[in-house]
Design a protein around this motif. Structure first.
Motif, short mmCIF file in Angstrom:
data_model
loop_
_atom_site.label_atom_id
_atom_site.label_comp_id
_atom_site.label_asym_id
_atom_site.label_seq_id
_atom_site.Cartn_x
_atom_site.Cartn_y
_atom_site.Cartn_z
N PRO A 69 -5.45 -49.55 -8.97
CA PRO A 69 -4.59 -48.36 -8.94
C PRO A 69 -3.10 -48.70 -9.03
CG PRO A 69 -6.32 -48.17 -7.30
CD PRO A 69 -6.38 -49.58 -7.83
N ALA A 73 -0.45 -47.62 -12.03
CA ALA A 73 0.80 -46.92 -11.72
C ALA A 73 1.98 -47.66 -12.34
CB ALA A 73 0.98 -46.82 -10.20
N TYR A 103 5.59 -37.94 -12.20
CA TYR A 103 5.44 -37.58 -10.79
C TYR A 103 3.97 -37.48 -10.39
CZ TYR A 103 10.43 -36.75 -10.04
OH TYR A 103 11.80 -36.91 -9.89
N PRO A 104 3.17 -36.63 -11.04
CA PRO A 104 1.76 -36.58 -10.65
C PRO A 104 1.02 -37.87 -10.95
CG PRO A 104 2.16 -35.24 -12.62
CD PRO A 104 3.49 -35.61 -12.07
N ALA A 105 1.41 -38.57 -12.04
CA ALA A 105 0.72 -39.81 -12.39
C ALA A 105 0.92 -40.86 -11.31
CB ALA A 105 1.23 -40.32 -13.74
N LEU A 107 2.02 -40.36 -8.15
CA LEU A 107 1.49 -39.90 -6.86
C LEU A 107 -0.02 -40.07 -6.79
CD1 LEU A 107 3.65 -36.70 -6.27
CD2 LEU A 107 3.63 -38.77 -4.86
N ALA A 108 -0.69 -39.78 -7.90
CA ALA A 108 -2.15 -39.91 -7.92
C ALA A 108 -2.59 -41.36 -7.80
CB ALA A 108 -2.71 -39.29 -9.20
N THR A 109 -2.01 -42.23 -8.64
CA THR A 109 -2.43 -43.64 -8.62
C THR A 109 -2.01 -44.35 -7.34
OG1 THR A 109 -0.44 -44.10 -9.95
CG2 THR A 109 -2.55 -43.96 -11.12
N GLY A 111 -1.54 -42.84 -4.55
CA GLY A 111 -2.38 -42.24 -3.51
C GLY A 111 -3.72 -42.94 -3.41
N VAL A 112 -4.31 -43.25 -4.55
CA VAL A 112 -5.58 -44.00 -4.56
C VAL A 112 -5.36 -45.40 -4.00
CG1 VAL A 112 -7.38 -44.98 -6.01
CG2 VAL A 112 -6.53 -42.66 -6.48
N TRP A 120 -1.10 -46.02 4.26
CA TRP A 120 -0.56 -44.70 4.01
C TRP A 120 0.95 -44.65 4.25
CZ3 TRP A 120 -3.42 -41.52 1.35
CH2 TRP A 120 -4.82 -41.64 1.42
#
Length: 221
Positions: A69, A73, A103-105, A107-109, A111-112, A120
């Protein structure tokens, strides 16, 4: 620690994939920039994406599924930054179509990555750094709109996510390095009479270079 051979092969493969993606987007990049500038015909975006891809592999410490991940990213950011530098140099613009999806890319990667590693805190720090840099750059753009644009503000948030994931020290280093590098470029251009006090200088490349310096320090340290 990864065996050197594995790390080298991973870096080469990541660089090749990033370069290939950037090359495949060449026509689209010119369309988005609405320009046929020499910056967009030089292949600079391919070279930068390749270098960024190699750096992404080194930074992620690839070699296991757990680090995938992070690699995705960093590699996605490398390709996007490779695209943004020549566009900003050519037309002094950082298109939303490139910046905003990051931003979503990320945050998603990331986040994983946080889910896999259980870290976290790193994800929270990344979000806080993004908000901090967004606020800082928005304030600077409000004070001096001729010096910074909203594209720079949006890119600052993206780079904040990246640098915040690495640590607050690297947020500070990357931000300061961006302004220092931009100042050096301005002085050089003035010295060789390629610019004057009223000449606009693309700030996006300095922001990206500053983040790269911080990332390099995180690996070297």
């Amino acid at each position: 620690m990864l065996p050197s051979t594995t790390a080298t092969v991973t870096a080469i493969l990541t660089a090749a994939v990033c370069a290939a993606l950037a090359a495949a987007l060449t026509g689209w990049i010119r369309s988005v920039a609405d320009s046929d500038s020499r910056w967009l015909r030089s292949g600079l975006h391919v070279a930068l994406a390749a270098a960024g891809g190699a750096g992404a592999a080194e930074l992620a410490g690839t070699g296991s599924v757990e680090t995938l991940p992070e690699l995705l990213a960093f590699a996605a950011l490398a390709v996007a930054c490779g695209i943004l530098v020549p566009i900003d140099l050519a037309v002094h613009r950082l298109p939303d179509v490139v910046v905003v999806p990051l931003y979503p890319a990320l945050l998603a990667t990331l986040g994983v990555a946080a889910m896999v590693s259980g870290d976290w805190g790193a994800l929270g720090r990344a979000g806080a750094a993004a908000l901090a840099l967004l606020a800082l750059y928005f304030t600077l753009a409000f004070i001096n709109p001729s010096g910074l644009g909203l594209g720079d503000v949006k890119l600052a948030g993206v780079l904040g996510l990246f640098l915040g994931w690495l640590g607050w020290y690297y947020v500070l280093v990357g931000t300061l390095a961006a302004f220092a590098l931009n100042a050096v470029v301005a002085v050089v251009l003035l010295a060789i009479r390629r610019a004057n006090r009223h000449t606009g200088i693309a700030f996006g490349p300095a922001m990206i270079a500053g983040a790269a310096v911080a990332a390099w320090l995180s690996v070297a340290g």
